[in-house]
Scaffold this motif. Structure first.
Motif, PDB file in Angstrom:
ATOM      1  N   PHE A  70       0.872  -1.177   0.000  1.00 37.10           N
ATOM      2  CA  PHE A  70       0.000   0.000   0.000  1.00 37.10           C
ATOM      3  C   PHE A  70       0.903   1.219   0.000  1.00 37.10           C
ATOM      4  CE2 PHE A  70      -2.456   3.215   2.508  1.00 37.10           C
ATOM      5  CZ  PHE A  70      -3.478   3.417   1.592  1.00 37.10           C
ATOM      6  N   GLU A  71       0.684   2.113  -0.958  1.00 37.95           N
ATOM      7  CA  GLU A  71       1.489   3.332  -1.097  1.00 37.95           C
ATOM      8  C   GLU A  71       2.981   3.028  -1.093  1.00 37.95           C
ATOM      9  OE1 GLU A  71       0.043   6.024   1.946  1.00 37.95           O
ATOM     10  OE2 GLU A  71      -1.726   6.538   0.728  1.00 37.95           O
ATOM     11  N   GLY A  72       3.349   1.924  -1.760  1.00 39.35           N
ATOM     12  CA  GLY A  72       4.762   1.589  -1.932  1.00 39.35           C
ATOM     13  C   GLY A  72       5.440   0.983  -0.718  1.00 39.35           C
ATOM     14  N   LYS A  73       4.662   0.591   0.296  1.00 37.97           N
ATOM     15  CA  LYS A  73       5.228   0.003   1.510  1.00 37.97           C
ATOM     16  C   LYS A  73       4.639  -1.376   1.744  1.00 37.97           C
ATOM     17  CE  LYS A  73       5.762   4.525   3.632  1.00 37.97           C
ATOM     18  NZ  LYS A  73       5.159   5.463   4.562  1.00 37.97           N
ATOM     19  N   LEU A  74       5.420  -2.244   2.385  1.00 36.69           N
ATOM     20  CA  LEU A  74       4.974  -3.584   2.740  1.00 36.69           C
ATOM     21  C   LEU A  74       4.231  -3.536   4.065  1.00 36.69           C
ATOM     22  CD1 LEU A  74       4.865  -6.673   2.549  1.00 36.69           C
ATOM     23  CD2 LEU A  74       7.197  -6.726   3.473  1.00 36.69           C
ATOM     24  N   TYR A  75       2.964  -3.988   4.043  1.00 39.15           N
ATOM     25  CA  TYR A  75       2.087  -3.955   5.209  1.00 39.15           C
ATOM     26  C   TYR A  75       1.737  -5.366   5.671  1.00 39.15           C
ATOM     27  CZ  TYR A  75       0.848   1.022   5.031  1.00 39.15           C
ATOM     28  OH  TYR A  75       0.871   2.398   5.093  1.00 39.15           O
ATOM     29  N   ILE A  76       1.490  -5.488   6.984  1.00 39.26           N
ATOM     30  CA  ILE A  76       0.883  -6.673   7.565  1.00 39.26           C
ATOM     31  C   ILE A  76      -0.287  -6.211   8.427  1.00 39.26           C
ATOM     32  CG2 ILE A  76       3.049  -7.958   7.518  1.00 39.26           C
ATOM     33  CD1 ILE A  76       3.110  -7.622  10.616  1.00 39.26           C
ATOM     34  N   GLN A  77      -1.107  -7.160   8.886  1.00 39.96           N
ATOM     35  CA  GLN A  77      -2.312  -6.818   9.642  1.00 39.96           C
ATOM     36  C   GLN A  77      -2.452  -7.738  10.843  1.00 39.96           C
ATOM     37  OE1 GLN A  77      -5.227  -8.998   9.745  1.00 39.96           O
ATOM     38  NE2 GLN A  77      -6.365  -7.566  11.005  1.00 39.96           N
ATOM     39  N   THR A  78      -2.995  -7.193  11.927  1.00 42.95           N
ATOM     40  CA  THR A  78      -3.351  -7.982  13.102  1.00 42.95           C
ATOM     41  C   THR A  78      -4.492  -7.288  13.836  1.00 42.95           C
ATOM     42  OG1 THR A  78      -2.483  -9.216  15.000  1.00 42.95           O
ATOM     43  CG2 THR A  78      -1.686  -6.941  14.722  1.00 42.95           C
ATOM     44  N   GLY A  79      -4.834  -7.808  14.983  1.00 43.95           N
ATOM     45  CA  GLY A  79      -5.861  -7.200  15.819  1.00 43.95           C
ATOM     46  C   GLY A  79      -5.230  -6.582  17.059  1.00 43.95           C
ATOM     47  N   LYS A  80      -5.721  -5.424  17.459  1.00 45.40           N
ATOM     48  CA  LYS A  80      -5.173  -4.720  18.616  1.00 45.40           C
ATOM     49  C   LYS A  80      -5.321  -5.503  19.915  1.00 45.40           C
ATOM     50  CE  LYS A  80      -5.830  -0.083  16.776  1.00 45.40           C
ATOM     51  NZ  LYS A  80      -6.478   1.232  16.956  1.00 45.40           N
ATOM     52  N   VAL A  81      -6.305  -6.416  19.971  1.00 48.67           N
ATOM     53  CA  VAL A  81      -6.532  -7.172  21.207  1.00 48.67           C
ATOM     54  C   VAL A  81      -5.540  -8.325  21.376  1.00 48.67           C
ATOM     55  CG1 VAL A  81      -8.988  -6.614  21.267  1.00 48.67           C
ATOM     56  CG2 VAL A  81      -8.240  -8.727  20.143  1.00 48.67           C
ATOM     57  N   LYS A  82      -4.751  -8.609  20.356  1.00 43.03           N
ATOM     58  CA  LYS A  82      -3.813  -9.733  20.407  1.00 43.03           C
ATOM     59  C   LYS A  82      -2.503  -9.327  21.083  1.00 43.03           C
ATOM     60  CE  LYS A  82      -5.625 -12.008  16.314  1.00 43.03           C
ATOM     61  NZ  LYS A  82      -5.281 -12.568  15.003  1.00 43.03           N
ATOM     62  N   ALA A  83      -1.875 -10.307  21.732  1.00 52.08           N
ATOM     63  CA  ALA A  83      -0.589 -10.067  22.394  1.00 52.08           C
ATOM     64  C   ALA A  83       0.462  -9.583  21.404  1.00 52.08           C
ATOM     65  CB  ALA A  83      -0.109 -11.339  23.096  1.00 52.08           C
ATOM     66  N   VAL A  84       0.413 -10.066  20.166  1.00 45.49           N
ATOM     67  CA  VAL A  84       1.389  -9.651  19.169  1.00 45.49           C
ATOM     68  C   VAL A  84       1.354  -8.134  18.971  1.00 45.49           C
ATOM     69  CG1 VAL A  84      -0.086 -10.062  17.147  1.00 45.49           C
ATOM     70  CG2 VAL A  84       2.380 -10.145  16.893  1.00 45.49           C
ATOM     71  N   SER A  85       0.183  -7.532  19.051  1.00 45.21           N
ATOM     72  CA  SER A  85       0.064  -6.084  18.907  1.00 45.21           C
ATOM     73  C   SER A  85       0.817  -5.364  20.021  1.00 45.21           C
ATOM     74  CB  SER A  85      -1.404  -5.667  18.913  1.00 45.21           C
ATOM     75  OG  SER A  85      -1.520  -4.253  18.918  1.00 45.21           O
ATOM     76  N   GLN A  86       0.611  -5.802  21.250  1.00 41.67           N
ATOM     77  CA  GLN A  86       1.309  -5.185  22.379  1.00 41.67           C
ATOM     78  C   GLN A  86       2.824  -5.382  22.261  1.00 41.67           C
ATOM     79  OE1 GLN A  86      -1.776  -7.037  23.209  1.00 41.67           O
ATOM     80  NE2 GLN A  86      -2.667  -5.018  22.959  1.00 41.67           N
ATOM     81  N   GLN A  87       3.235  -6.557  21.782  1.00 45.56           N
ATOM     82  CA  GLN A  87       4.662  -6.827  21.618  1.00 45.56           C
ATOM     83  C   GLN A  87       5.286  -5.909  20.571  1.00 45.56           C
ATOM     84  OE1 GLN A  87       4.442 -10.999  20.722  1.00 45.56           O
ATOM     85  NE2 GLN A  87       3.640 -11.471  22.764  1.00 45.56           N
ATOM     86  N   ILE A  88       4.591  -5.712  19.458  1.00 44.83           N
ATOM     87  CA  ILE A  88       5.100  -4.825  18.405  1.00 44.83           C
ATOM     88  C   ILE A  88       5.180  -3.386  18.908  1.00 44.83           C
ATOM     89  CG2 ILE A  88       4.592  -3.808  16.148  1.00 44.83           C
ATOM     90  CD1 ILE A  88       3.348  -6.598  15.421  1.00 44.83           C
ATOM     91  N   HIS A  89       4.171  -2.938  19.646  1.00 42.43           N
ATOM     92  CA  HIS A  89       4.202  -1.564  20.160  1.00 42.43           C
ATOM     93  C   HIS A  89       5.327  -1.379  21.179  1.00 42.43           C
ATOM     94  CE1 HIS A  89       0.773   0.258  18.149  1.00 42.43           C
ATOM     95  NE2 HIS A  89       0.153  -0.895  18.284  1.00 42.43           N
ATOM     96  N   ALA A  90       5.633  -2.406  21.960  1.00 41.36           N
ATOM     97  CA  ALA A  90       6.712  -2.316  22.949  1.00 41.36           C
ATOM     98  C   ALA A  90       8.088  -2.377  22.300  1.00 41.36           C
ATOM     99  CB  ALA A  90       6.576  -3.433  23.982  1.00 41.36           C
ATOM    100  N   ASN A  91       8.210  -3.166  21.218  1.00 43.96           N
ATOM    101  CA  ASN A  91       9.483  -3.310  20.508  1.00 43.96           C
ATOM    102  C   ASN A  91       9.160  -3.590  19.046  1.00 43.96           C
ATOM    103  OD1 ASN A  91      11.924  -3.953  19.382  1.00 43.96           O
ATOM    104  ND2 ASN A  91      12.508  -5.446  20.938  1.00 43.96           N
ATOM    105  N   PRO A  92       9.226  -2.563  18.195  1.00 39.41           N
ATOM    106  CA  PRO A  92       8.801  -2.723  16.802  1.00 39.41           C
ATOM    107  C   PRO A  92       9.760  -3.509  15.916  1.00 39.41           C
ATOM    108  CG  PRO A  92       9.600  -0.505  17.156  1.00 39.41           C
ATOM    109  CD  PRO A  92       9.579  -1.185  18.509  1.00 39.41           C
ATOM    110  N   LYS A  93      10.898  -3.941  16.447  1.00 39.56           N
ATOM    111  CA  LYS A  93      11.831  -4.743  15.648  1.00 39.56           C
ATOM    112  C   LYS A  93      11.315  -6.174  15.576  1.00 39.56           C
ATOM    113  CE  LYS A  93      15.865  -1.976  16.642  1.00 39.56           C
ATOM    114  NZ  LYS A  93      17.211  -1.955  17.244  1.00 39.56           N
ATOM    115  N   VAL A  94      11.102  -6.651  14.341  1.00 38.87           N
ATOM    116  CA  VAL A  94      10.546  -7.980  14.120  1.00 38.87           C
ATOM    117  C   VAL A  94      11.315  -8.676  12.996  1.00 38.87           C
ATOM    118  CG1 VAL A  94       8.227  -7.234  14.828  1.00 38.87           C
ATOM    119  CG2 VAL A  94       8.841  -7.236  12.396  1.00 38.87           C
TER     120      VAL A  94
END
Length: 130
Positions: free
Chosen positions: A35-59
């Protein structure tokens, strides 16, 4: 970047690694969208993975198909725009059974400072900057 997304889509499932404290966490994912020249992924805010990404965005992402595999390392940045969420859900209409761009739960992230490396035992690694 098109080659990266094509590989992920053809693999069907990739594995996203995050960190929770000092513990690695890995889980299967299936969304990969440009989307707009960038690679996107999707998840739900209620999932633990969301909190993990917000705490440390390196994946890291890893996927395998037909004797070749890919690793993508980088940082995820949330894109909270409705049009970004809608674009992802339009690309994956089956997700609309669980998500909506207006549900307050759907969350999309794009990669920045990312590198994708294609590997196989039959050829040298190929690096793609994202």
């Amino acid at each position: 970047m098109e080659k990266v997304v094509q590989f992920l889509k053809e693999a069907g499932v990739y594995y996203l690694a995050t960190v929770e404290g000092d513990q690695p966490r890995v889980r299967p994912f299936g969304t990969a969208h440009i989307f707009e020249g960038k690679l996107y992924i999707q998840t739900g805010k209620v999932k633990a993975v969301s909190q993990q990404i917000h705490a440390n965005p390196k994946v890291e992402i890893s996927a395998f198909k037909n004797g070749e595999w890919i690793r993508i390392a980088g940082e995820l940045v949330e894109d909270d725009r409705r049009e970004a969420r809608a674009s992802m859900l339009d690309a994956y209409p089956d997700l609309r059974n669980m998500y909506s761009e207006d549900d307050g739960n759907t969350e999309v992230f794009y990669f920045k400072n990312a590198t994708a490396t294609f590997y196989a035992f039959t050829h040298a690694p190929e690096v793609v900057e994202i």
